[in-house]
Design a protein around this motif. Structure first.
Motif, short mmCIF file in Angstrom:
data_model
loop_
_atom_site.label_atom_id
_atom_site.label_comp_id
_atom_site.label_asym_id
_atom_site.label_seq_id
_atom_site.Cartn_x
_atom_site.Cartn_y
_atom_site.Cartn_z
N LEU A 164 0.83 -1.21 0.00
CA LEU A 164 0.00 0.00 0.00
C LEU A 164 0.86 1.26 0.00
O LEU A 164 0.58 2.21 -0.71
N PHE A 165 1.93 1.25 0.80
CA PHE A 165 2.83 2.40 0.85
C PHE A 165 3.54 2.60 -0.49
O PHE A 165 3.69 3.74 -0.95
N ASP A 166 4.00 1.51 -1.10
CA ASP A 166 4.67 1.62 -2.39
C ASP A 166 3.71 2.18 -3.45
O ASP A 166 4.09 3.04 -4.25
N GLU A 167 2.47 1.71 -3.43
CA GLU A 167 1.45 2.20 -4.36
C GLU A 167 1.16 3.68 -4.10
O GLU A 167 1.06 4.49 -5.02
N TYR A 168 1.04 4.05 -2.82
CA TYR A 168 0.77 5.43 -2.44
C TYR A 168 1.95 6.32 -2.86
O TYR A 168 1.76 7.40 -3.41
N TYR A 169 3.17 5.86 -2.61
CA TYR A 169 4.36 6.62 -2.94
C TYR A 169 4.45 6.91 -4.43
O TYR A 169 4.90 7.99 -4.84
N ALA A 170 3.98 5.97 -5.26
CA ALA A 170 4.03 6.15 -6.71
C ALA A 170 3.26 7.40 -7.15
O ALA A 170 3.60 7.99 -8.17
N VAL B 278 6.90 7.56 7.32
CA VAL B 278 8.08 8.28 6.82
C VAL B 278 8.73 9.06 7.96
O VAL B 278 9.95 9.05 8.12
N LEU B 279 7.90 9.75 8.78
CA LEU B 279 8.45 10.54 9.89
C LEU B 279 9.17 9.67 10.92
O LEU B 279 10.19 10.09 11.47
N THR B 280 8.67 8.47 11.17
CA THR B 280 9.29 7.59 12.17
C THR B 280 10.44 6.77 11.58
O THR B 280 11.16 6.10 12.31
N GLY B 281 10.58 6.80 10.26
CA GLY B 281 11.62 6.01 9.61
C GLY B 281 11.21 4.58 9.34
O GLY B 281 12.04 3.77 8.91
N ASP B 282 9.95 4.25 9.58
CA ASP B 282 9.48 2.89 9.32
C ASP B 282 9.29 2.62 7.83
O ASP B 282 9.21 1.48 7.41
N TYR B 283 9.18 3.68 7.04
CA TYR B 283 9.13 3.55 5.58
C TYR B 283 10.19 4.48 5.02
O TYR B 283 10.14 5.69 5.24
N LYS B 284 11.13 3.90 4.33
CA LYS B 284 12.19 4.69 3.71
C LYS B 284 11.80 5.00 2.27
O LYS B 284 11.43 4.11 1.52
N LEU B 285 11.88 6.27 1.92
CA LEU B 285 11.61 6.66 0.54
C LEU B 285 12.70 6.08 -0.35
O LEU B 285 13.89 6.18 0.00
N PRO B 286 12.32 5.47 -1.46
CA PRO B 286 13.34 4.92 -2.35
C PRO B 286 14.33 6.00 -2.77
O PRO B 286 13.94 7.07 -3.22
N ALA B 287 15.61 5.73 -2.62
CA ALA B 287 16.66 6.72 -2.88
C ALA B 287 16.68 7.15 -4.34
O ALA B 287 16.83 8.32 -4.65
N ASP B 288 16.53 6.20 -5.26
CA ASP B 288 16.60 6.56 -6.68
C ASP B 288 15.43 7.44 -7.09
O ASP B 288 15.59 8.39 -7.83
N ALA B 289 14.25 7.16 -6.57
CA ALA B 289 13.08 7.99 -6.92
C ALA B 289 13.21 9.37 -6.30
O ALA B 289 12.87 10.38 -6.92
N HIS B 290 13.74 9.45 -5.07
CA HIS B 290 13.92 10.74 -4.41
C HIS B 290 14.93 11.58 -5.19
O HIS B 290 14.71 12.76 -5.44
N ALA B 291 16.04 10.95 -5.59
CA ALA B 291 17.06 11.68 -6.35
C ALA B 291 16.49 12.13 -7.69
O ALA B 291 16.73 13.25 -8.13
#
Length: 169
Positions: free
Chosen positions: A9-15, A143-156
């Motif tokens: 769900l998080f990966d889908e939401y992040y997209a 994201v705030l707690t660090g339980d979900y890390k934003l994908p580095a390549d997508a962030h960059a």
């Protein structure tokens, strides 16, 4: 570690939330939207229950309980954090005058929709998957707690895209 369903769900939401400015608008808008929704739902008194604060069971209390069950099934730790915030919105909403709750609704949704229309260039994900209305608060707490890390390549990539679009302005 996140449960596989919650991770998906998080990966889908992040997209649907790639642009960093859109994610920033959500960090402002989501708590404001949650507050106004809970406050407005608390205006709907269902049945008198003298033992409850305010003397009635409200739609906010029913909604809080239903979302608590969903959030705890998604992730107990994150679910407790989001649910605690939502529960605090009931007395906070009761302190606010009606005009302030309505103003919060207008501002919260305005910021949220600006993030999607101006920066993300995509409609909000809950329009295609209604469960994302619940995922949004949980995602940003994760994201705030660090339980979900934003994908580095997508962030960059989104940061580079932001710089590229600024350079062309």
């Amino acid at each position: 570690m996140l449960r596989p369903r919650t991770q998906a769900l998080f990966d889908e939401y992040y997209a649907s939330h790639q642009h960093p400015t859109n994610r920033l608008t959500h960090k402002i808008a989501i708590p404001v939207i949650v507050l106004h929704i809970v406050a407005m739902l608390d205006w709907v008194r269902l049945v008198p229950v003298p033992a409850l604060p305010g003397g009635a069971l409200t739609l906010a209390m029913v909604g809080w309980f239903a979302s608590l069950v969903w959030y705890l099934r998604a992730d107990p730790k994150l679910g407790l954090l989001v649910s605690a915030f939502m529960l605090l919105c009931i007395p906070l909403g009761r302190l606010l005058p009606v005009w302030a709750v309505i103003l919060l609704a207008v501002v919260g949704w305005g910021v949220q929709l600006a993030g999607h229309s101006v920066w993300e260039k995509k409609s909000p994900s809950f329009l295609t998957n209604l469960v994302h209305a619940l995922v949004g608060p949980l995602f940003f707490v994760a994201v705030l707690t660090g339980d979900y890390k934003l994908p580095a390549d997508a962030h960059a990539a989104s940061t580079a895209n932001g710089r590229d679009s600024q350079a062309h302005t």
